[in-house]
Design a protein around this motif. Structure first.
Motif, PDB file in Angstrom:
ATOM      1  N   UNK A  72       4.607 -14.825  12.823  1.00  0.00           N
ATOM      2  CA  UNK A  72       4.089 -14.835  11.516  1.00  0.00           C
ATOM      3  C   UNK A  72       2.570 -13.943  11.483  1.00  0.00           C
ATOM      4  N   UNK A  73       1.684 -14.163  12.287  1.00  0.00           N
ATOM      5  CA  UNK A  73       0.589 -13.297  12.399  1.00  0.00           C
ATOM      6  C   UNK A  73       0.891 -12.046  12.532  1.00  0.00           C
ATOM      7  N   UNK A  74       1.458 -11.645  13.615  1.00  0.00           N
ATOM      8  CA  UNK A  74       1.707 -10.303  13.991  1.00  0.00           C
ATOM      9  C   UNK A  74       2.556  -9.532  12.714  1.00  0.00           C
ATOM     10  N   UNK A  75       3.412 -10.233  12.166  1.00  0.00           N
ATOM     11  CA  UNK A  75       4.186  -9.864  10.856  1.00  0.00           C
ATOM     12  C   UNK A  75       3.112  -9.555  10.008  1.00  0.00           C
ATOM     13  N   UNK A  76       2.114 -10.423   9.631  1.00  0.00           N
ATOM     14  CA  UNK A  76       1.157 -10.323   8.453  1.00  0.00           C
ATOM     15  C   UNK A  76       0.179  -8.921   8.964  1.00  0.00           C
ATOM     16  N   UNK A  77      -0.324  -8.937  10.066  1.00  0.00           N
ATOM     17  CA  UNK A  77      -1.278  -7.843  10.612  1.00  0.00           C
ATOM     18  C   UNK A  77      -0.487  -6.661  10.297  1.00  0.00           C
ATOM     19  N   UNK A  78       0.727  -6.725  10.741  1.00  0.00           N
ATOM     20  CA  UNK A  78       1.598  -5.060  10.877  1.00  0.00           C
ATOM     21  C   UNK A  78       1.481  -4.684   9.424  1.00  0.00           C
ATOM     22  N   UNK A  79       2.036  -5.647   8.398  1.00  0.00           N
ATOM     23  CA  UNK A  79       2.098  -5.236   7.011  1.00  0.00           C
ATOM     24  C   UNK A  79       0.783  -4.664   6.457  1.00  0.00           C
ATOM     25  N   UNK A  80      -0.452  -5.881   6.786  1.00  0.00           N
ATOM     26  CA  UNK A  80      -1.547  -5.320   6.185  1.00  0.00           C
ATOM     27  C   UNK A  80      -2.047  -4.099   6.764  1.00  0.00           C
ATOM     28  N   UNK A  81      -2.017  -3.881   8.064  1.00  0.00           N
ATOM     29  CA  UNK A  81      -2.436  -2.647   8.274  1.00  0.00           C
ATOM     30  C   UNK A  81      -1.733  -1.298   7.709  1.00  0.00           C
ATOM     31  N   UNK A  82      -0.649  -1.523   7.754  1.00  0.00           N
ATOM     32  CA  UNK A  82       0.064  -0.261   7.136  1.00  0.00           C
ATOM     33  C   UNK A  82      -0.355  -0.158   5.799  1.00  0.00           C
ATOM     34  N   UNK A  83      -0.257  -1.048   5.056  1.00  0.00           N
ATOM     35  CA  UNK A  83      -0.725  -1.015   3.579  1.00  0.00           C
ATOM     36  C   UNK A  83      -2.287  -0.568   3.434  1.00  0.00           C
ATOM     37  N   UNK A  84      -3.178  -1.017   4.286  1.00  0.00           N
ATOM     38  CA  UNK A  84      -4.594  -0.418   4.383  1.00  0.00           C
ATOM     39  C   UNK A  84      -4.509   0.866   4.712  1.00  0.00           C
ATOM     40  N   UNK A  85      -3.763   1.240   5.628  1.00  0.00           N
ATOM     41  CA  UNK A  85      -3.732   2.770   6.013  1.00  0.00           C
ATOM     42  C   UNK A  85      -3.191   3.804   4.852  1.00  0.00           C
ATOM     43  N   UNK A  86      -2.133   3.301   4.049  1.00  0.00           N
ATOM     44  CA  UNK A  86      -1.782   3.849   2.789  1.00  0.00           C
ATOM     45  C   UNK A  86      -2.821   4.020   1.944  1.00  0.00           C
ATOM     46  N   UNK A  87      -3.517   3.011   1.755  1.00  0.00           N
ATOM     47  CA  UNK A  87      -4.772   3.191   0.707  1.00  0.00           C
ATOM     48  C   UNK A  87      -5.900   3.930   1.114  1.00  0.00           C
ATOM     49  N   UNK A  88      -6.110   3.877   2.366  1.00  0.00           N
ATOM     50  CA  UNK A  88      -7.158   4.609   3.113  1.00  0.00           C
ATOM     51  C   UNK A  88      -7.235   6.189   2.844  1.00  0.00           C
ATOM     52  N   UNK A  89      -5.666   6.451   2.890  1.00  0.00           N
ATOM     53  CA  UNK A  89      -5.219   7.739   2.575  1.00  0.00           C
ATOM     54  C   UNK A  89      -5.140   8.388   1.367  1.00  0.00           C
ATOM     55  N   UNK A  90      -5.309   7.180   0.546  1.00  0.00           N
ATOM     56  CA  UNK A  90      -4.806   7.441  -0.997  1.00  0.00           C
ATOM     57  C   UNK A  90      -3.384   7.872  -1.125  1.00  0.00           C
ATOM     58  N   UNK A  91      -2.607   7.128  -0.516  1.00  0.00           N
ATOM     59  CA  UNK A  91      -1.231   7.601  -0.679  1.00  0.00           C
ATOM     60  C   UNK A  91      -0.504   5.939  -1.286  1.00  0.00           C
ATOM     61  N   UNK A  92       0.521   6.381  -2.108  1.00  0.00           N
ATOM     62  CA  UNK A  92       1.350   5.129  -2.599  1.00  0.00           C
ATOM     63  C   UNK A  92       1.949   4.240  -1.623  1.00  0.00           C
ATOM     64  N   UNK A  93       1.746   3.185  -1.702  1.00  0.00           N
ATOM     65  CA  UNK A  93       2.314   2.014  -1.025  1.00  0.00           C
ATOM     66  C   UNK A  93       3.798   1.644  -1.043  1.00  0.00           C
ATOM     67  N   UNK A  94       4.656   1.886  -0.411  1.00  0.00           N
ATOM     68  CA  UNK A  94       6.037   1.635  -0.634  1.00  0.00           C
ATOM     69  C   UNK A  94       6.349   0.251  -1.043  1.00  0.00           C
TER      70      UNK A  94
END
Length: 586
Positions: A286-308
């Motif tokens: 559960x933690x690895x799932x959460x960290x993976x999802x959060x990491x991807x979202x934060x990267x989209x936001x960092x680069x000012x890209x739309x989150x799928x």
């Protein structure tokens, strides 16, 4: 131009909105802008009646409190100069600062500080009066007033004294990791330009609705300038007197903003990782799932890209299952967290980003009114110290030393013209003492303190901070100090996380006796040996810690082993434990 003019501005804008918060008899209280200004003005008039005038020096030797900030602003609004002293400084250190600065008056917080100040005053040609913040302190009659009595009969009508931008506001004595403290002279313009640079850089919205928790020492330029910035912008600041109660205070105060040093974030990062490591396989998934999802979202936001859309749904689930619990332990409202004072690992900043808590990494010194560079909200680079703020200019000098120019640069060191000349180039650039490099986008990367760079007897160069960060990112290691200069290999003094280790001892079939015994037990040393080997597996062979000693106690601020922002004073520690270090090379 007086940096305290915000008292009048904010009193007009929102007189009944909370300005500051503090804890009294276990309950958090607020003071609104109207009352806050009145308290500052009464204190300023009391100071004036006691003979304090423009450009006089007034010291503050106390822990964070509402009284601290009121007294500071009263001194500044009068056109006098505040000299803060770390509450952890001993009598000898406080005496040096009081006499060097020629302070005429001092505010003290607790009994120990009062006793030290009273003894210093008896032998000082400058210190005339001691003001005591708390009535719980037992005092003598000579030269002493309780703050409450000192201001009781003072008028609350007061005109803030106009100052030129180059007029001194404060002299901050650097705790420094080496040598005698030097008084850094910062002006009213240093602060006001620094504040404006931050507001222009971050473009905060509805800043007056923010709430900051001040728990780093106000004596330090980082917390002091951040707190004054918050108050300038109309935000509320709550003051934590006992830093050991930070975990409780976060849940009670629920701040939206807070500045801190890397160690605070490292401890949370290490604690969460240790909890996950000891959890069930389901919890790990559960933690690895959460960290993976959060990491991807934060990267989209960092680069000012739309989150799928699909990823956004996963992130919401991650928040509910994992991140919300961690964020609630930090009050649940934090979103802006400036971080400075030392380097922080990119693993830690990525971890917090994944949770939706953005750590705004910055770089600066007391001599630069804190911030030279910081992460912007977008397109920041993990592992860097960000990009310059305001009119700050940076370039690299000899040995890749970072050189700086701009409105934040100090006036100089008080009564130390030679030392001042030493830290400026002939064409006026301030020498930071830090080595660095820039990427193609202008992000600054701090390599290390130039004086901390180590060369082994084999000719290999060691930068200690990245190794020390790697070690202290682990939950079982509170602090590490690497030794390598002139030695054949790298060793380290390791401060265990005593709380975590004590909880783990039963798994090693060890009964706790005392720390002197425990850290010398073979099973404990082997446990740390395996842990350190695992931690440093990615390092080059010459960078790896070959031997280490587990210390039986924390490094202490009072004994001069660490600074108030928890940086190790290498020279002090190496001298104190020279024999112990020598044994690792026999």
């Amino acid at each position: 131009m007086n940096l305290t003019q915000f008292l009048n501005t904010n009193n007009e804008r929102f007189p009944h909105q909370p300005a500051i918060g503090f804890k009294k008899k276990e309950v958090w209280k607020d003071i609104n802008w109207k009352e806050f200004r009145r308290m500052v003005f009464k204190t300023a008039n009391a100071l004036k009646s006691s003979g304090i005038s423009e450009n006089d020096k007034v010291a503050i030797y106390a822990d964070n409190s509402a009284e601290w900030i009121v007294f500071d602003l009263a001194v500044l609004s009068l056109g006098a100069i505040t000299v803060p002293i770390y509450s952890t400084n001993n009598l000898e250190q406080a005496a040096y600062i009081l006499n060097d600065s020629e302070s005429k008056m001092i505010l003290v917080g607790n009994q120990q500080q009062y006793d030290a100040a009273f003894e210093i005053a008896a032998n000082s040609p400058f210190l005339q009066e001691i003001i005591v913040a708390k009535k719980a302190v037992w005092t003598k009659k000579e030269r002493t007033h309780y703050l409450e009595d000192f201001v009781k009969n003072a008028d609350d009508n007061f005109s803030i004294v106009e100052k030129n931008g180059d007029d001194l506001a404060t002299i901050i004595y650097t705790s420094g990791t080496t040598g005698v403290p030097k008084g850094v002279m910062l002006t009213h313009r240093n602060f006001t330009e620094c504040f404006q640079a931050h507001f222009d850089f971050f473009k905060f919205k509805n800043f007056e609705k923010e709430h900051s928790l001040a728990f780093l020492p106000l004596t330090h330029v980082f917390e002091r300038s951040w707190t004054l910035l918050c108050l300038t912008g109309g935000a509320k600041v709550s003051f934590l007197e006992n830093t050991k109660l930070i975990a409780t205070a976060l849940t009670e105060v629920k701040p939206t903003m807070m500045c801190s040093v890397p160690r605070f974030y490292q401890k949370i990062y290490a604690g969460v990782n240790e909890m996950v490591a000891n959890g069930s396989s389901l919890k790990k998934k559960i933690f690895n799932f959460a960290l993976n999802a959060g990491s991807q979202v934060s990267e989209f936001k960092r680069l000012e890209k739309r989150v799928p859309a699909g990823l956004a749904v996963k992130n919401k689930i991650a928040h509910l299952l994992v991140f919300k619990k961690i964020k609630n332990k930090m009050g649940g409202q934090l979103w802006f967290m400036p971080c400075g004072g030392a380097s922080i690992s990119p693993e830690v900043t990525r971890f917090f980003d994944a949770m939706g808590i953005h750590i705004t990494v910055g770089y600066g010194l007391t001599e630069t009114t804190a911030t030279l560079t910081a992460f912007p909200f977008k397109h920041y680079v993990h592992g860097s110290a960000g990009i310059p703020l305001g009119d700050t200019q940076l370039r690299l000098g000899e040995n890749d030393e970072i050189l700086a120019k701009g409105s934040g640069i100090m006036k100089g060191y008080y009564k130390k013209p030679n030392e001042t000349a030493d830290v400026f180039t002939q064409d006026g650039w301030f020498k930071t003492g830090d080595a660095g490099k820039f990427d193609a986008s202008g992000n600054l990367f701090i390599t290390d303190r130039i004086k901390d760079l180590m060369k082994t007897s084999n000719g290999k160069y060691i930068t200690p901070q990245p190794i020390e960060n790697l070690l202290s990112n682990d939950n079982f290691i509170n602090q590490a100090m690497v030794v390598a200069e002139g030695r054949p290999y790298v060793t380290a003094l390791i401060i265990p996380n005593f709380e975590a280790l004590k909880d783990y001892l039963p798994k090693l079939n060890i009964d706790f006796t005392n720390w002197d015994e425990v850290v010398n037990m073979d099973k404990v040393k082997e446990f740390y040996h395996q842990k350190i080997e695992q931690i440093q597996r990615q390092l080059s062979g010459f960078e790896k810690v070959k031997k280490f000693i587990l210390m039986p106690a924390e490094f202490e601020i009072g004994s001069g082993e660490i600074t108030p922002t928890l940086k190790v004073k290498r020279n002090v520690v190496q001298q104190k434990y020279a024999e112990m270090i020598g044994r690792m090379y026999q």
